[in-house]
Design a protein around this motif. Structure first.
Motif, PDB file in Angstrom:
ATOM      1  N   LEU A 103      -0.138   9.634  -3.519  1.00 42.61           N
ATOM      2  CA  LEU A 103      -1.457   9.678  -2.910  1.00 42.61           C
ATOM      3  C   LEU A 103      -1.346   9.778  -1.393  1.00 42.61           C
ATOM      4  O   LEU A 103      -0.328   9.430  -0.808  1.00 42.61           O
ATOM      5  CB  LEU A 103      -2.247   8.415  -3.270  1.00 42.61           C
ATOM      6  N   SER A 104      -2.404  10.215  -0.768  1.00 41.16           N
ATOM      7  CA  SER A 104      -2.479  10.205   0.689  1.00 41.16           C
ATOM      8  C   SER A 104      -2.858   8.803   1.147  1.00 41.16           C
ATOM      9  O   SER A 104      -3.187   7.927   0.344  1.00 41.16           O
ATOM     10  CB  SER A 104      -3.531  11.208   1.162  1.00 41.16           C
ATOM     11  N   ASP A 105      -2.820   8.576   2.469  1.00 44.29           N
ATOM     12  CA  ASP A 105      -3.271   7.286   3.013  1.00 44.29           C
ATOM     13  C   ASP A 105      -4.714   7.014   2.601  1.00 44.29           C
ATOM     14  O   ASP A 105      -5.058   5.919   2.138  1.00 44.29           O
ATOM     15  CB  ASP A 105      -3.156   7.280   4.539  1.00 44.29           C
ATOM     16  N   LYS A 143       1.258   4.228  -2.669  1.00 43.88           N
ATOM     17  CA  LYS A 143       1.085   5.604  -2.193  1.00 43.88           C
ATOM     18  C   LYS A 143       2.173   6.515  -2.749  1.00 43.88           C
ATOM     19  O   LYS A 143       1.900   7.624  -3.223  1.00 43.88           O
ATOM     20  CB  LYS A 143       1.105   5.592  -0.668  1.00 43.88           C
ATOM     21  N   TYR A 144       3.411   6.028  -2.709  1.00 43.37           N
ATOM     22  CA  TYR A 144       4.525   6.856  -3.171  1.00 43.37           C
ATOM     23  C   TYR A 144       4.698   6.813  -4.684  1.00 43.37           C
ATOM     24  O   TYR A 144       5.114   7.797  -5.283  1.00 43.37           O
ATOM     25  CB  TYR A 144       5.813   6.427  -2.465  1.00 43.37           C
ATOM     26  N   GLU A 153      -8.982  14.366  -2.187  1.00 39.82           N
ATOM     27  CA  GLU A 153      -7.614  13.863  -2.137  1.00 39.82           C
ATOM     28  C   GLU A 153      -6.633  14.964  -1.734  1.00 39.82           C
ATOM     29  O   GLU A 153      -5.733  14.754  -0.921  1.00 39.82           O
ATOM     30  CB  GLU A 153      -7.207  13.275  -3.493  1.00 39.82           C
ATOM     31  N   THR A 198       8.071  11.996  -5.025  1.00 38.70           N
ATOM     32  CA  THR A 198       7.228  11.737  -3.864  1.00 38.70           C
ATOM     33  C   THR A 198       7.827  12.294  -2.587  1.00 38.70           C
ATOM     34  O   THR A 198       8.979  12.701  -2.540  1.00 38.70           O
ATOM     35  CB  THR A 198       7.036  10.227  -3.676  1.00 38.70           C
ATOM     36  N   TYR A 224       0.840  -1.199   0.000  1.00 39.13           N
ATOM     37  CA  TYR A 224       0.000   0.000   0.000  1.00 39.13           C
ATOM     38  C   TYR A 224       0.879   1.254   0.000  1.00 39.13           C
ATOM     39  O   TYR A 224       0.611   2.219  -0.734  1.00 39.13           O
ATOM     40  CB  TYR A 224      -0.902   0.026   1.232  1.00 39.13           C
ATOM     41  N   VAL A 259      -4.895   6.343  -1.350  1.00 35.05           N
ATOM     42  CA  VAL A 259      -4.437   5.057  -1.886  1.00 35.05           C
ATOM     43  C   VAL A 259      -5.401   3.930  -1.512  1.00 35.05           C
ATOM     44  O   VAL A 259      -5.647   3.015  -2.311  1.00 35.05           O
ATOM     45  CB  VAL A 259      -3.002   4.736  -1.407  1.00 35.05           C
TER      46      VAL A 259
END
Length: 242
Positions: A73-75, A68-69, A219, A147, A64, A78
Protein backbone atom coordinates in the motif's frame (compact mmCIF):
# COMPACT_ATOMS: atom_id res chain seq x y z
CA UNK A 1 11.12 14.32 22.38
CA UNK A 2 10.89 10.54 22.50
CA UNK A 3 9.41 8.92 25.58
CA UNK A 4 10.42 5.41 26.59
CA UNK A 5 6.95 4.86 28.06
CA UNK A 6 4.32 3.40 25.73
CA UNK A 7 0.77 4.70 26.10
CA UNK A 8 -1.68 2.17 27.48
CA UNK A 9 -5.03 2.62 25.73
CA UNK A 10 -8.17 1.29 27.39
CA UNK A 11 -11.58 1.05 25.77
CA UNK A 12 -14.99 -0.43 26.41
CA UNK A 13 -14.93 -1.60 22.78
CA UNK A 14 -11.72 -3.65 22.85
CA UNK A 15 -13.73 -6.89 23.07
CA UNK A 16 -14.69 -6.26 19.45
CA UNK A 17 -11.24 -7.48 18.44
CA UNK A 18 -11.98 -10.93 19.88
CA UNK A 19 -15.19 -11.02 17.86
CA UNK A 20 -13.81 -9.69 14.56
CA UNK A 21 -10.11 -10.58 14.25
CA UNK A 22 -9.70 -14.38 13.95
CA UNK A 23 -7.34 -16.13 16.33
CA UNK A 24 -5.29 -17.45 13.41
CA UNK A 25 -5.05 -14.08 11.59
CA UNK A 26 -1.44 -13.37 10.66
CA UNK A 27 -1.51 -9.86 12.14
CA UNK A 28 -2.84 -11.18 15.43
CA UNK A 29 -0.07 -13.80 15.49
CA UNK A 30 2.64 -11.27 14.69
CA UNK A 31 1.41 -8.83 17.34
CA UNK A 32 1.14 -11.49 20.04
CA UNK A 33 4.35 -13.39 19.30
CA UNK A 34 6.85 -10.81 18.00
CA UNK A 35 8.51 -8.37 20.40
CA UNK A 36 8.97 -5.07 18.56
CA UNK A 37 10.94 -3.38 21.35
CA UNK A 38 14.07 -3.67 19.21
CA UNK A 39 12.61 -0.91 17.00
CA UNK A 40 12.90 1.57 19.84
CA UNK A 41 16.50 0.52 20.53
CA UNK A 42 17.47 0.85 16.86
CA UNK A 43 15.88 4.28 16.36
CA UNK A 44 16.12 6.10 19.69
CA UNK A 45 19.32 7.84 18.59
CA UNK A 46 17.28 9.47 15.79
CA UNK A 47 15.26 11.42 18.37
CA UNK A 48 15.91 13.91 21.15
CA UNK A 49 15.19 12.11 24.43
CA UNK A 50 14.75 15.12 26.71
CA UNK A 51 13.60 18.13 24.70
CA UNK A 52 10.62 19.16 22.58
CA UNK A 53 7.10 17.81 22.40
CA UNK A 54 6.40 14.11 22.60
CA UNK A 55 6.77 12.25 19.32
CA UNK A 56 4.79 9.26 18.13
CA UNK A 57 6.61 6.13 19.20
CA UNK A 58 8.77 4.68 16.41
CA UNK A 59 7.30 1.26 17.17
CA UNK A 60 3.85 2.47 16.08
CA UNK A 61 5.20 4.17 12.95
CA UNK A 62 7.26 1.13 12.01
CA UNK A 63 4.18 -1.05 12.37
CA UNK A 64 2.43 1.20 9.84
CA UNK A 65 5.37 0.68 7.50
CA UNK A 66 5.30 -3.06 8.04
CA UNK A 67 1.60 -3.09 7.09
CA UNK A 68 2.43 -0.91 4.11
CA UNK A 69 4.94 -3.42 2.78
CA UNK A 70 2.99 -6.54 3.77
CA UNK A 71 -0.07 -5.35 1.84
CA UNK A 72 1.72 -3.29 -0.82
CA UNK A 73 0.00 0.00 0.00
CA UNK A 74 0.96 3.64 -0.29
CA UNK A 75 1.36 5.87 2.78
CA UNK A 76 -2.13 7.24 2.18
CA UNK A 77 -3.48 3.76 1.51
CA UNK A 78 -2.19 2.12 4.69
CA UNK A 79 -3.44 4.98 6.89
CA UNK A 80 -6.85 5.00 5.20
CA UNK A 81 -7.26 1.24 5.60
CA UNK A 82 -6.20 1.50 9.24
CA UNK A 83 -9.29 3.65 9.86
CA UNK A 84 -11.72 0.81 9.21
CA UNK A 85 -9.77 -2.49 9.08
CA UNK A 86 -9.99 -3.91 12.59
CA UNK A 87 -7.09 -6.31 11.99
CA UNK A 88 -4.89 -3.30 11.17
CA UNK A 89 -6.02 -1.43 14.29
CA UNK A 90 -5.45 -4.49 16.45
CA UNK A 91 -1.93 -4.90 15.05
CA UNK A 92 -1.21 -1.20 15.68
CA UNK A 93 -2.46 -1.62 19.27
CA UNK A 94 -5.07 1.10 18.83
CA UNK A 95 -8.49 1.02 20.42
CA UNK A 96 -11.38 0.54 17.95
CA UNK A 97 -12.43 4.18 18.27
CA UNK A 98 -8.92 5.65 18.32
CA UNK A 99 -7.87 8.01 15.52
CA UNK A 100 -5.08 7.02 13.15
CA UNK A 101 -2.09 9.17 12.22
CA UNK A 102 -1.99 11.62 9.32
CA UNK A 103 -0.25 10.11 6.23
CA UNK A 104 2.27 12.98 6.18
CA UNK A 105 3.63 11.81 9.54
CA UNK A 106 4.40 8.39 8.09
CA UNK A 107 6.06 9.96 5.06
CA UNK A 108 8.13 12.22 7.31
CA UNK A 109 9.16 9.26 9.47
CA UNK A 110 10.22 7.31 6.39
CA UNK A 111 12.21 10.15 4.88
CA UNK A 112 13.75 11.74 8.00
CA UNK A 113 14.15 8.95 10.56
CA UNK A 114 15.03 6.25 8.02
CA UNK A 115 17.35 8.26 5.78
CA UNK A 116 19.94 5.50 5.86
CA UNK A 117 18.70 3.08 3.19
CA UNK A 118 19.94 0.14 5.28
CA UNK A 119 17.80 0.91 8.34
CA UNK A 120 14.45 -0.08 6.87
CA UNK A 121 15.93 -3.31 5.50
CA UNK A 122 17.47 -4.03 8.90
CA UNK A 123 14.19 -3.47 10.74
CA UNK A 124 12.05 -5.44 8.29
CA UNK A 125 14.52 -8.31 8.09
CA UNK A 126 14.72 -8.45 11.88
CA UNK A 127 10.92 -8.53 12.10
CA UNK A 128 10.80 -11.34 9.54
CA UNK A 129 13.46 -13.26 11.43
CA UNK A 130 11.51 -12.97 14.69
CA UNK A 131 8.27 -13.99 12.97
CA UNK A 132 9.94 -17.03 11.38
CA UNK A 133 11.45 -18.06 14.71
CA UNK A 134 7.98 -17.88 16.26
CA UNK A 135 6.49 -19.93 13.44
CA UNK A 136 4.29 -17.06 12.21
CA UNK A 137 5.90 -16.91 8.76
CA UNK A 138 7.24 -19.80 6.72
CA UNK A 139 9.70 -17.61 4.82
CA UNK A 140 10.54 -13.96 4.23
CA UNK A 141 9.08 -13.92 0.71
CA UNK A 142 5.81 -12.45 2.01
CA UNK A 143 7.62 -9.17 2.58
CA UNK A 144 10.75 -8.94 0.48
CA UNK A 145 9.65 -10.44 -2.81
CA UNK A 146 6.32 -8.66 -3.25
CA UNK A 147 7.07 -5.11 -2.14
CA UNK A 148 9.11 -2.03 -3.02
CA UNK A 149 11.47 -2.01 -0.06
CA UNK A 150 14.60 0.13 -0.15
CA UNK A 151 16.92 -2.84 -0.47
CA UNK A 152 20.28 -2.52 -2.20
CA UNK A 153 19.57 -5.71 -4.11
CA UNK A 154 16.40 -4.32 -5.71
CA UNK A 155 16.68 -4.97 -9.48
CA UNK A 156 13.95 -2.57 -10.59
CA UNK A 157 14.94 0.81 -11.99
CA UNK A 158 12.97 3.93 -11.14
CA UNK A 159 11.70 4.07 -14.71
CA UNK A 160 10.41 0.50 -14.46
CA UNK A 161 8.73 1.32 -11.15
CA UNK A 162 7.01 4.32 -12.74
CA UNK A 163 5.94 2.26 -15.75
CA UNK A 164 4.43 -0.45 -13.56
CA UNK A 165 2.59 2.01 -11.32
CA UNK A 166 1.33 4.15 -14.21
CA UNK A 167 0.13 1.05 -16.12
CA UNK A 168 -1.82 -0.10 -13.06
CA UNK A 169 -3.38 3.35 -12.70
CA UNK A 170 -4.36 3.48 -16.39
CA UNK A 171 -5.93 0.03 -16.12
CA UNK A 172 -7.99 1.13 -13.11
CA UNK A 173 -9.15 4.24 -14.97
CA UNK A 174 -10.11 2.24 -18.05
CA UNK A 175 -12.13 -0.16 -15.91
CA UNK A 176 -14.22 2.80 -14.74
CA UNK A 177 -14.42 4.73 -18.00
CA UNK A 178 -13.40 3.03 -21.23
CA UNK A 179 -13.72 6.30 -23.17
CA UNK A 180 -11.56 8.44 -20.89
CA UNK A 181 -8.71 10.28 -22.62
CA UNK A 182 -5.31 9.37 -21.21
CA UNK A 183 -1.91 10.81 -22.16
CA UNK A 184 0.22 8.69 -24.47
CA UNK A 185 2.91 6.64 -22.79
CA UNK A 186 6.48 7.60 -23.79
CA UNK A 187 8.31 5.38 -26.24
CA UNK A 188 10.65 2.68 -24.94
CA UNK A 189 13.79 4.81 -25.24
CA UNK A 190 12.33 7.82 -23.46
CA UNK A 191 14.41 9.36 -20.69
CA UNK A 192 13.51 9.22 -17.01
CA UNK A 193 12.63 12.93 -17.12
CA UNK A 194 10.20 12.31 -19.97
CA UNK A 195 8.61 9.47 -18.02
CA UNK A 196 8.33 11.68 -14.94
CA UNK A 197 6.56 14.31 -17.02
CA UNK A 198 4.18 11.68 -18.43
CA UNK A 199 3.34 10.39 -14.94
CA UNK A 200 2.62 13.90 -13.67
CA UNK A 201 0.32 14.46 -16.66
CA UNK A 202 -1.43 11.17 -15.91
CA UNK A 203 -1.96 12.19 -12.28
CA UNK A 204 -3.41 15.52 -13.40
CA UNK A 205 -5.84 13.59 -15.60
CA UNK A 206 -6.88 11.52 -12.59
CA UNK A 207 -7.48 14.62 -10.46
CA UNK A 208 -9.80 16.03 -13.13
CA UNK A 209 -11.64 12.74 -13.50
CA UNK A 210 -14.99 12.15 -11.71
CA UNK A 211 -13.60 8.76 -10.66
CA UNK A 212 -10.62 10.11 -8.74
CA UNK A 213 -12.11 9.18 -5.34
CA UNK A 214 -12.89 5.57 -6.22
CA UNK A 215 -10.84 3.38 -3.81
CA UNK A 216 -8.82 1.52 -6.46
CA UNK A 217 -8.02 4.63 -8.49
CA UNK A 218 -7.24 6.66 -5.37
CA UNK A 219 -4.78 4.03 -4.11
CA UNK A 220 -3.10 3.54 -7.51
CA UNK A 221 -2.65 7.30 -7.94
CA UNK A 222 -1.28 7.58 -4.38
CA UNK A 223 1.24 4.85 -5.14
CA UNK A 224 2.39 6.56 -8.34
CA UNK A 225 2.59 9.94 -6.62
CA UNK A 226 4.65 8.43 -3.81
CA UNK A 227 7.19 6.98 -6.24
CA UNK A 228 7.52 10.36 -7.93
CA UNK A 229 7.99 12.12 -4.59
CA UNK A 230 10.65 9.75 -3.30
CA UNK A 231 13.78 11.51 -4.47
CA UNK A 232 16.06 8.76 -3.24
CA UNK A 233 18.18 6.17 -4.99
CA UNK A 234 16.28 3.15 -3.67
CA UNK A 235 14.62 2.71 -7.07
CA UNK A 236 17.85 2.94 -9.02
CA UNK A 237 19.33 -0.26 -10.28
CA UNK A 238 22.02 -1.67 -8.05
CA UNK A 239 25.60 -1.37 -9.29
CA UNK A 240 26.61 -4.25 -7.05
CA UNK A 241 27.15 -7.34 -9.29
CA UNK A 242 25.74 -9.55 -6.49
Amino acid sequence: MLSSQLKLSLSYYSDLYDMIVPKDHILRKIRELVDFSFIYDELKNKYCLDNGRNAKTPILLFKYLLLKYLYNLSDNGVVERSRYDMSFKYFLELTPEEEVIHPSLLTKFRKQRLKDENILDLLINKSVELAINQGVLKSNTIIVDSTHTEARYHKTTQREMLKKASTSLKAALKDSDKDIYLPDEPEKRASLDEYNEYCHELLNTVQESPYSELPTIKEESSMLSEILDNQIDCYDQSIDPD
